[in-house]
Each structure stands twice: as C-alpha cells, then as structure tokens.
Design a protein around this motif. Structure first.
Motif, PDB file in Angstrom:
ATOM      1  N   UNK A 174      -4.289 -16.318 -56.726  1.00 37.20           N
ATOM      2  CA  UNK A 174      -3.981 -15.144 -57.544  1.00 37.20           C
ATOM      3  C   UNK A 174      -3.572 -15.552 -58.961  1.00 37.20           C
ATOM      4  N   UNK A 175      -2.594 -16.488 -59.058  1.00 41.07           N
ATOM      5  CA  UNK A 175      -2.118 -16.880 -60.384  1.00 41.07           C
ATOM      6  C   UNK A 175      -3.182 -17.646 -61.166  1.00 41.07           C
ATOM      7  N   UNK A 176      -4.081 -18.307 -60.442  1.00 40.25           N
ATOM      8  CA  UNK A 176      -5.151 -19.048 -61.126  1.00 40.25           C
ATOM      9  C   UNK A 176      -6.392 -18.187 -61.351  1.00 40.25           C
ATOM     10  N   UNK A 177      -6.294 -16.939 -60.941  1.00 32.18           N
ATOM     11  CA  UNK A 177      -7.409 -16.010 -61.134  1.00 32.18           C
ATOM     12  C   UNK A 177      -8.651 -16.394 -60.344  1.00 32.18           C
ATOM     13  N   UNK A 178      -8.478 -17.132 -59.248  1.00 30.99           N
ATOM     14  CA  UNK A 178      -9.641 -17.529 -58.458  1.00 30.99           C
ATOM     15  C   UNK A 178      -9.992 -16.453 -57.436  1.00 30.99           C
ATOM     16  N   UNK A 179      -8.999 -16.129 -56.617  1.00 30.92           N
ATOM     17  CA  UNK A 179      -9.153 -15.105 -55.586  1.00 30.92           C
ATOM     18  C   UNK A 179     -10.558 -15.115 -54.987  1.00 30.92           C
ATOM     19  N   UNK A 180     -10.888 -16.248 -54.374  1.00 30.02           N
ATOM     20  CA  UNK A 180     -12.271 -16.503 -53.971  1.00 30.02           C
ATOM     21  C   UNK A 180     -12.874 -15.410 -53.095  1.00 30.02           C
ATOM     22  N   UNK A 181     -12.093 -14.897 -52.148  1.00 34.01           N
ATOM     23  CA  UNK A 181     -12.695 -13.934 -51.219  1.00 34.01           C
ATOM     24  C   UNK A 181     -13.068 -12.627 -51.931  1.00 34.01           C
ATOM     25  N   UNK A 182     -12.137 -12.055 -52.692  1.00 31.09           N
ATOM     26  CA  UNK A 182     -12.433 -10.763 -53.326  1.00 31.09           C
ATOM     27  C   UNK A 182     -13.336 -10.916 -54.552  1.00 31.09           C
ATOM     28  N   UNK A 183     -13.509 -12.145 -55.010  1.00 33.31           N
ATOM     29  CA  UNK A 183     -14.400 -12.363 -56.161  1.00 33.31           C
ATOM     30  C   UNK A 183     -15.849 -12.453 -55.721  1.00 33.31           C
ATOM     31  N   UNK A 184     -16.038 -12.420 -54.414  1.00 35.34           N
ATOM     32  CA  UNK A 184     -17.399 -12.590 -53.909  1.00 35.34           C
ATOM     33  C   UNK A 184     -18.124 -11.243 -53.970  1.00 35.34           C
ATOM     34  N   UNK A 185     -19.339 -11.288 -54.446  1.00 28.20           N
ATOM     35  CA  UNK A 185     -20.137 -10.067 -54.497  1.00 28.20           C
ATOM     36  C   UNK A 185     -20.911  -9.948 -53.182  1.00 28.20           C
ATOM     37  N   UNK A 186     -20.724  -8.854 -52.462  1.00 25.03           N
ATOM     38  CA  UNK A 186     -21.549  -8.640 -51.273  1.00 25.03           C
ATOM     39  C   UNK A 186     -20.974  -9.200 -49.995  1.00 25.03           C
ATOM     40  N   UNK A 187     -19.721  -8.907 -49.694  1.00 28.19           N
ATOM     41  CA  UNK A 187     -19.159  -9.334 -48.403  1.00 28.19           C
ATOM     42  C   UNK A 187     -19.881  -8.601 -47.260  1.00 28.19           C
ATOM     43  N   UNK A 188     -19.868  -9.232 -46.093  1.00 25.39           N
ATOM     44  CA  UNK A 188     -20.525  -8.604 -44.928  1.00 25.39           C
ATOM     45  C   UNK A 188     -19.605  -7.535 -44.352  1.00 25.39           C
ATOM     46  N   UNK A 189     -20.121  -6.321 -44.284  1.00 26.95           N
ATOM     47  CA  UNK A 189     -19.373  -5.203 -43.695  1.00 26.95           C
ATOM     48  C   UNK A 189     -20.124  -4.760 -42.444  1.00 26.95           C
ATOM     49  N   UNK A 190     -19.393  -4.572 -41.357  1.00 29.09           N
ATOM     50  CA  UNK A 190     -19.992  -4.018 -40.138  1.00 29.09           C
ATOM     51  C   UNK A 190     -19.817  -2.499 -40.144  1.00 29.09           C
ATOM     52  N   UNK A 191     -20.752  -1.817 -39.503  1.00 28.99           N
ATOM     53  CA  UNK A 191     -20.643  -0.364 -39.406  1.00 28.99           C
ATOM     54  C   UNK A 191     -19.299   0.028 -38.776  1.00 28.99           C
ATOM     55  N   UNK A 192     -18.867  -0.733 -37.775  1.00 27.40           N
ATOM     56  CA  UNK A 192     -17.577  -0.425 -37.119  1.00 27.40           C
ATOM     57  C   UNK A 192     -16.414  -0.539 -38.105  1.00 27.40           C
ATOM     58  N   UNK A 193     -16.507  -1.468 -39.071  1.00 27.90           N
ATOM     59  CA  UNK A 193     -15.450  -1.556 -40.097  1.00 27.90           C
ATOM     60  C   UNK A 193     -15.319  -0.212 -40.820  1.00 27.90           C
ATOM     61  N   UNK A 194     -16.474   0.388 -41.119  1.00 29.70           N
ATOM     62  CA  UNK A 194     -16.487   1.649 -41.867  1.00 29.70           C
ATOM     63  C   UNK A 194     -15.858   2.765 -41.024  1.00 29.70           C
ATOM     64  N   UNK A 195     -16.220   2.813 -39.736  1.00 32.82           N
ATOM     65  CA  UNK A 195     -15.681   3.855 -38.850  1.00 32.82           C
ATOM     66  C   UNK A 195     -14.169   3.692 -38.713  1.00 32.82           C
ATOM     67  N   UNK A 196     -13.735   2.476 -38.452  1.00 33.34           N
ATOM     68  CA  UNK A 196     -12.308   2.214 -38.206  1.00 33.34           C
ATOM     69  C   UNK A 196     -11.488   2.527 -39.453  1.00 33.34           C
ATOM     70  N   UNK A 197     -12.006   2.158 -40.597  1.00 35.27           N
ATOM     71  CA  UNK A 197     -11.279   2.475 -41.834  1.00 35.27           C
ATOM     72  C   UNK A 197     -11.243   3.983 -42.078  1.00 35.27           C
ATOM     73  N   UNK A 198     -12.357   4.654 -41.819  1.00 38.70           N
ATOM     74  CA  UNK A 198     -12.412   6.111 -42.051  1.00 38.70           C
ATOM     75  C   UNK A 198     -11.392   6.835 -41.168  1.00 38.70           C
ATOM     76  N   UNK A 199     -11.188   6.332 -39.957  1.00 40.58           N
ATOM     77  CA  UNK A 199     -10.207   6.972 -39.063  1.00 40.58           C
ATOM     78  C   UNK A 199      -8.782   6.815 -39.597  1.00 40.58           C
TER      79      UNK A 199
END
Ligand code: SF4
Length: 205
Positions: free
Chosen positions: A59-84
C-alpha cells in the motif's frame, strides 16, 4: 466497454433480474451460510496475519499487486453471493464502476472508496503473494497450517471434484434460463473435465 467489462456487467444484471432465485432453495441457502462463515474466518485471519505486511509492502509503496491487476477471475457464484449481501445502491455503484472504470490497467472494481464488493471474489480473498506469506509464516508454523487448511476448505465450495456451492449456484441460474461466461464450472474445459471425472467415478461406484 471491452469484453471483460461486458461479461461482468451482464452477469451482475442477470443476477439482479432474479432477486427470488433462492426462494424454495433451503439447501443452497444453508451452503451459503457455511460459505459466509468461511469468509468471515478468512477475513479475520487476513487481518491478524497479513494486513500489516500488505500495508507496509504494497500500500505505502503503491504496488498493491492484486488490485492493480486488470481482469481478475470472477466466478458467477461470486456475483450471486455478493448481490445477496449488498444493497441495491451498492450494486448500482458496482455497475457504474464496471461501465466507468477509474484507472486503466487496474481492477475495474477499485475506486477511491476501495473495493466495491461487499464480499469480494474468492480469488481476491485467497490471493496472498509469496513475500507476504514468507513474512507472516516465518516464525508461525501454526498460522501456515491454518492457511493451508483454509486453502483446502476453499475447494469444498469451489472445486467440482465434489458437488459444490459454486456449481449449485450456476446450475440454479442456468435452470432459470440465465447464462453467463462467468459460469466457469459449466464452461471452463478444465473444470468441466473434473466434473465429468467425478460423475464417471460415481456411476462406477
Ligand atoms: S475485486 Fe476488489 S479486492 Fe479484488 S482485485 Fe478488484 S478491487 Fe481488489
């Protein structure tokens, strides 16, 4: 919108079109409750063992490798679970972020307010870089064992070598006539092969 944005927004809108999809599905609801419990425990583990390291190293080095990645893999179930777990206003914000990403090259769900998911995709929850793991586990073998146990437990929800929640949620929406490229358990050749092997083994048993 590019293809990634389109598949994310299509999945989210599809889920929002079926607000009662889980009514009359007590089995799946119980599986979701177990999953929420799993996610609570992994989130607590993150806070206890990784948060300080990740803040210092990334965070302090501004790397934040995971959230800096374009196009993370999302499963359909992730979308359902978050929507609930999210309000209509929170889902509106998510849709807006997908259509109007803040920074090119970074995750489209990342905004000035942080990640817009109430329950972020499982890939994000379980992604911890080797540097962070080495630092957290160097003098704490019990924590390393616990993390390994979480990795195994994750598969009981996501990995189709047995009937799992992520597969059940895809099936539920497929039966409602919804179809999404994020239904990886029914579309990814690798995961389909695992599912077919399981079904073949159960026929022989
Ligand atoms: S979905 Fe959220 S946690 Fe996952 S990479 Fe994007 S901003 Fe980060």
């Amino acid at each position: 919108m590019n293809e990634y944005q389109l598949e994310q927004i299509n999945a989210l809108q599809m889920v929002r079109q079926h607000p009662d999809a889980l009514s009359g599905q007590p089995g799946i609801k119980a599986e979701i409750e177990h999953y929420y419990d799993f996610r609570t425990r992994t989130a607590e583990f993150h806070q206890a063992h990784f948060e300080q390291i990740c803040t210092e190293k990334c965070y302090f080095n501004n790397l934040s490798a995971c959230c800096s990645k374009n196009g993370i893999i999302v499963f359909f179930a992730d979308v359902v679970i978050n929507a609930l777990a999210a309000s209509a206003a929170e889902l509106d914000l998510l849709e807006h972020a997908i259509a109007h990403p803040l920074s090119p090259g970074k995750c489209i769900f990342l905004t000035h307010k942080g990640c817009l998911w109430q329950i972020k995709p499982i890939v994000c929850e379980m992604f911890v870089c080797q540097t962070a793991k080495n630092a957290a586990f160097e003098n704490n073998p019990q924590a390393a064992e616990q993390w390994e146990a979480f990795e195994k437990e994750r598969k009981t929800f996501t990995w189709p070598d047995q009937p799992v929640l992520f597969e059940h949620l895809e099936r539920l929406f497929l039966d409602l006539g919804a179809e999404s490229s994020l239904m990886h358990i029914h579309k990814s050749p690798g995961l389909l092969r695992i599912k077919k092997n399981r079904e073949a083994a159960s026929r022989q048993a």
